[in-house]
Write a protein that holds these residues in place. Structure first.
Motif, mmCIF file in Angstrom:
data_model
loop_
_atom_site.group_PDB
_atom_site.id
_atom_site.type_symbol
_atom_site.label_atom_id
_atom_site.label_comp_id
_atom_site.label_asym_id
_atom_site.label_seq_id
_atom_site.Cartn_x
_atom_site.Cartn_y
_atom_site.Cartn_z
ATOM 1 N N LYS A 48 0.527 -49.458 6.733
ATOM 2 C CA LYS A 48 0.461 -49.767 5.296
ATOM 3 C C LYS A 48 1.077 -48.614 4.489
ATOM 4 O O LYS A 48 1.837 -48.843 3.543
ATOM 5 C CB LYS A 48 -0.996 -49.983 4.859
ATOM 6 C CG LYS A 48 -1.598 -51.285 5.391
ATOM 7 C CD LYS A 48 -3.070 -51.352 5.019
ATOM 8 C CE LYS A 48 -3.767 -52.591 5.542
ATOM 9 N NZ LYS A 48 -3.421 -53.810 4.833
ATOM 10 N N VAL A 93 11.198 -48.640 7.004
ATOM 11 C CA VAL A 93 11.035 -50.093 7.100
ATOM 12 C C VAL A 93 11.160 -50.541 8.560
ATOM 13 O O VAL A 93 10.431 -51.424 9.028
ATOM 14 C CB VAL A 93 12.079 -50.827 6.223
ATOM 15 C CG1 VAL A 93 12.203 -52.270 6.637
ATOM 16 C CG2 VAL A 93 11.680 -50.756 4.764
ATOM 17 N N HIS A 96 7.975 -49.837 10.153
ATOM 18 C CA HIS A 96 6.997 -50.819 9.647
ATOM 19 C C HIS A 96 7.178 -52.177 10.361
ATOM 20 O O HIS A 96 6.192 -52.802 10.768
ATOM 21 C CB HIS A 96 7.180 -50.958 8.140
ATOM 22 C CG HIS A 96 6.574 -52.173 7.529
ATOM 23 N ND1 HIS A 96 5.225 -52.455 7.592
ATOM 24 C CD2 HIS A 96 7.134 -53.227 6.842
ATOM 25 C CE1 HIS A 96 4.987 -53.606 6.972
ATOM 26 N NE2 HIS A 96 6.129 -54.098 6.515
ATOM 27 N N TYR A 109 -4.689 -59.920 11.383
ATOM 28 C CA TYR A 109 -4.316 -60.466 10.067
ATOM 29 C C TYR A 109 -4.875 -61.875 9.908
ATOM 30 O O TYR A 109 -4.114 -62.852 9.836
ATOM 31 C CB TYR A 109 -2.796 -60.486 9.915
ATOM 32 C CG TYR A 109 -2.163 -59.119 9.934
ATOM 33 C CD1 TYR A 109 -2.463 -58.186 8.943
ATOM 34 C CD2 TYR A 109 -1.273 -58.747 10.930
ATOM 35 C CE1 TYR A 109 -1.887 -56.925 8.957
ATOM 36 C CE2 TYR A 109 -0.690 -57.494 10.949
ATOM 37 C CZ TYR A 109 -1.002 -56.584 9.958
ATOM 38 O OH TYR A 109 -0.449 -55.340 9.969
ATOM 39 N N GLY A 130 10.212 -60.810 4.150
ATOM 40 C CA GLY A 130 10.259 -59.500 4.829
ATOM 41 C C GLY A 130 11.424 -59.421 5.799
ATOM 42 O O GLY A 130 12.193 -58.452 5.784
ATOM 43 N N SER A 133 14.789 -59.499 3.929
ATOM 44 C CA SER A 133 15.022 -58.259 3.214
ATOM 45 C C SER A 133 15.381 -57.135 4.204
ATOM 46 O O SER A 133 16.235 -56.294 3.929
ATOM 47 C CB SER A 133 13.805 -57.981 2.351
ATOM 48 O OG SER A 133 13.346 -56.737 2.419
ATOM 49 N N HIS A 174 8.312 -60.904 -0.215
ATOM 50 C CA HIS A 174 7.455 -60.466 0.895
ATOM 51 C C HIS A 174 6.082 -60.042 0.363
ATOM 52 O O HIS A 174 5.043 -60.442 0.884
ATOM 53 C CB HIS A 174 8.176 -59.306 1.578
ATOM 54 C CG HIS A 174 7.500 -58.729 2.780
ATOM 55 N ND1 HIS A 174 7.007 -59.494 3.809
ATOM 56 C CD2 HIS A 174 7.263 -57.431 3.135
ATOM 57 C CE1 HIS A 174 6.490 -58.696 4.726
ATOM 58 N NE2 HIS A 174 6.617 -57.452 4.337
ATOM 59 N N LEU A 175 6.088 -59.253 -0.710
ATOM 60 C CA LEU A 175 4.823 -58.731 -1.251
ATOM 61 C C LEU A 175 4.053 -59.797 -2.025
ATOM 62 O O LEU A 175 2.832 -59.900 -1.922
ATOM 63 C CB LEU A 175 5.099 -57.541 -2.177
ATOM 64 C CG LEU A 175 5.798 -56.346 -1.550
ATOM 65 C CD1 LEU A 175 5.829 -55.186 -2.527
ATOM 66 C CD2 LEU A 175 5.084 -55.934 -0.288
ATOM 67 N N MET A 178 2.340 -62.509 0.142
ATOM 68 C CA MET A 178 1.299 -61.903 0.974
ATOM 69 C C MET A 178 0.058 -61.578 0.140
ATOM 70 O O MET A 178 -1.070 -61.720 0.601
ATOM 71 C CB MET A 178 1.890 -60.608 1.563
ATOM 72 C CG MET A 178 0.931 -59.641 2.133
ATOM 73 S SD MET A 178 1.798 -58.118 2.594
ATOM 74 C CE MET A 178 3.300 -58.714 3.288
ATOM 75 N N SER A 197 0.039 -54.030 -1.674
ATOM 76 C CA SER A 197 1.114 -54.980 -2.011
ATOM 77 C C SER A 197 1.331 -55.027 -3.530
ATOM 78 O O SER A 197 2.460 -55.151 -4.002
ATOM 79 C CB SER A 197 0.790 -56.377 -1.463
ATOM 80 O OG SER A 197 -0.495 -56.779 -1.882
HETATM 81 C C1 HEM Z 1 11.026 -57.718 9.999
HETATM 82 C C2 HEM Z 1 10.615 -57.460 8.779
HETATM 83 C C3 HEM Z 1 9.200 -57.315 8.321
HETATM 84 C C4 HEM Z 1 8.015 -57.712 8.896
HETATM 85 C C5 HEM Z 1 7.796 -58.461 10.200
HETATM 86 C C6 HEM Z 1 6.950 -57.270 8.020
HETATM 87 C C7 HEM Z 1 5.600 -57.507 8.221
HETATM 88 C C8 HEM Z 1 4.584 -57.145 7.377
HETATM 89 C C9 HEM Z 1 3.178 -57.399 7.575
HETATM 90 C C10 HEM Z 1 2.588 -58.106 8.791
HETATM 91 C C11 HEM Z 1 2.509 -56.884 6.519
HETATM 92 C C12 HEM Z 1 1.015 -56.891 6.277
HETATM 93 C C13 HEM Z 1 0.542 -55.510 6.586
HETATM 94 C C14 HEM Z 1 -0.891 -55.302 6.311
HETATM 95 O O1 HEM Z 1 -1.476 -55.955 5.422
HETATM 96 O O2 HEM Z 1 -1.486 -54.459 6.996
HETATM 97 C C15 HEM Z 1 3.492 -56.280 5.641
HETATM 98 C C16 HEM Z 1 3.192 -55.622 4.466
HETATM 99 C C17 HEM Z 1 4.101 -54.941 3.705
HETATM 100 N N1 HEM Z 1 5.452 -54.849 3.911
HETATM 101 FE FE1 HEM Z 1 6.457 -55.735 5.407
HETATM 102 N N2 HEM Z 1 7.486 -56.620 6.949
HETATM 103 C C18 HEM Z 1 8.855 -56.622 7.089
HETATM 104 C C19 HEM Z 1 9.773 -56.088 6.222
HETATM 105 C C20 HEM Z 1 9.471 -55.347 5.123
HETATM 106 C C21 HEM Z 1 10.437 -54.741 4.244
HETATM 107 C C22 HEM Z 1 11.953 -54.869 4.402
HETATM 108 C C23 HEM Z 1 9.749 -54.037 3.299
HETATM 109 C C24 HEM Z 1 10.263 -53.180 2.182
HETATM 110 C C25 HEM Z 1 11.391 -53.394 1.552
HETATM 111 C C26 HEM Z 1 8.336 -54.233 3.558
HETATM 112 C C27 HEM Z 1 7.308 -53.698 2.805
HETATM 113 C C28 HEM Z 1 5.991 -54.040 2.938
HETATM 114 C C29 HEM Z 1 4.932 -53.580 2.053
HETATM 115 C C30 HEM Z 1 5.087 -52.631 0.851
HETATM 116 C C31 HEM Z 1 3.743 -54.172 2.533
HETATM 117 C C32 HEM Z 1 2.353 -54.073 1.873
HETATM 118 C C33 HEM Z 1 1.376 -53.406 2.766
HETATM 119 C C34 HEM Z 1 -0.034 -53.850 2.443
HETATM 120 O O3 HEM Z 1 -0.280 -54.560 1.478
HETATM 121 O O4 HEM Z 1 -0.917 -53.498 3.182
HETATM 122 N N3 HEM Z 1 8.200 -55.033 4.679
HETATM 123 N N4 HEM Z 1 4.748 -56.469 6.173
#
Ligand code: HEM
Length: 216
Positions: A48, A93, A96, A109, A130, A133, A174-175, A178, A197
């Motif tokens: 996160k 990223v 991540h 999740y 996500g 992007s 994505h945000l 979610m 988020s």
């Molecule tokens: C293959 C691409 C991606 C996958 C599979 C993915 C997957 C995820 C997942 C499963 C979460 C939930 C995490 C949690 O709640 O613990 C998340 C949150 C997030 N992702 Fe991604 N993501 C991807 C790409 C990206 C990209 C490109 C960005 C930024 C430009 C990004 C930024 C974020 C942010 C800021 C969160 C919020 C974390 C939270 O609320 O806890 N993600 N993503």
């Protein structure tokens, strides 16, 4: 002795401060104020913090130039840092995405899955945003480093105002999908602290407005 002065570059301090604050916020919200056990720090919570840090660095990367165009006095060390901020944001990223792939199951999740183990509509839209992007960021980075650099039409397209505004929207999708249900329930925020988020989305919204008005 050379009299040339090295151009100022604040990348190191911007990256260090952003990562520390993002990680600190994740720890504070989920461990100190929230119910997440400390055993989840090394992967679930760090993911996160990394995601938030990446999002903020990318917003800085896309936002500093247009902010200057709007007449704001952006320090030259910040402007010179943009390339390193973009590259670091992209690498974060990547980390991540890899961590998320490993963690992605209903036990971790719950809110993303239905009882039959398939994704909810909102989770599907969020993950599509996500993944798209991520691929767009990958293409953007590649375009500056390979033979594609010689392809003027491609470079013009990928650095165009219209394309960058579109790319930023993918990250926001994505945000939004979610998190928006949780954003509207402040009573459920751990210690009154907004979800990560939502914090990311606020950075996006400010960065997007700066880009709409300041990007040429
Ligand atoms: C293959 C691409 C991606 C996958 C599979 C993915 C997957 C995820 C997942 C499963 C979460 C939930 C995490 C949690 O709640 O613990 C998340 C949150 C997030 N992702 Fe991604 N993501 C991807 C790409 C990206 C990209 C490109 C960005 C930024 C430009 C990004 C930024 C974020 C942010 C800021 C969160 C919020 C974390 C939270 O609320 O806890 N993600 N993503």
């Amino acid at each position: 002795m050379s009299l040339e002065t090295k151009p100022q570059n604040s990348a190191g301090s911007i990256i260090a401060i952003t990562c520390l604050l993002s990680m600190g916020y994740a720890v504070l919200r989920y461990h100190v104020m929230g119910p997440v056990p400390w055993k989840d720090l090394p992967f679930f919570i760090i993911n996160k913090g990394i995601a938030l840090g990446a999002f903020i660095l990318l917003t800085f990367n896309f936002g500093f130039g247009p902010l200057k165009n709007l007449g704001v006095n952006v320090p030259s060390g910040w402007l010179n840092a943009r390339k390193a901020l973009g590259m670091t944001g992209f690498l974060l990223v990547l980390i991540h995405a890899l961590i998320s792939f490993l963690l992605f199951n209903p036990a971790v999740y719950e809110k993303f899955f239905l009882e039959n183990g398939t994704l909810t509509l909102l989770a599907g839209l969020s993950m599509l945003g996500g993944v798209l992007s991520f691929v767009v960021l990958w293409g953007y980075n590649l375009s500056f480093q390979t033979h594609l650099r010689e392809d003027q039409a491609f470079i013009r397209f990928i650095t165009s105002r219209r394309f960058l505004l579109f790319a930023m929207l993918l990250g926001a999708t994505h945000l939004f999908f979610m998190g928006y249900q949780g954003w509207m329930n402040p009573a459920g925020w751990h210690g009154g602290l907004p979800p990560i988020s939502l914090v990311g989305f606020v950075f996006f919204a400010v960065g997007y407005i700066i880009n709409v008005f300041g990007r040429k």
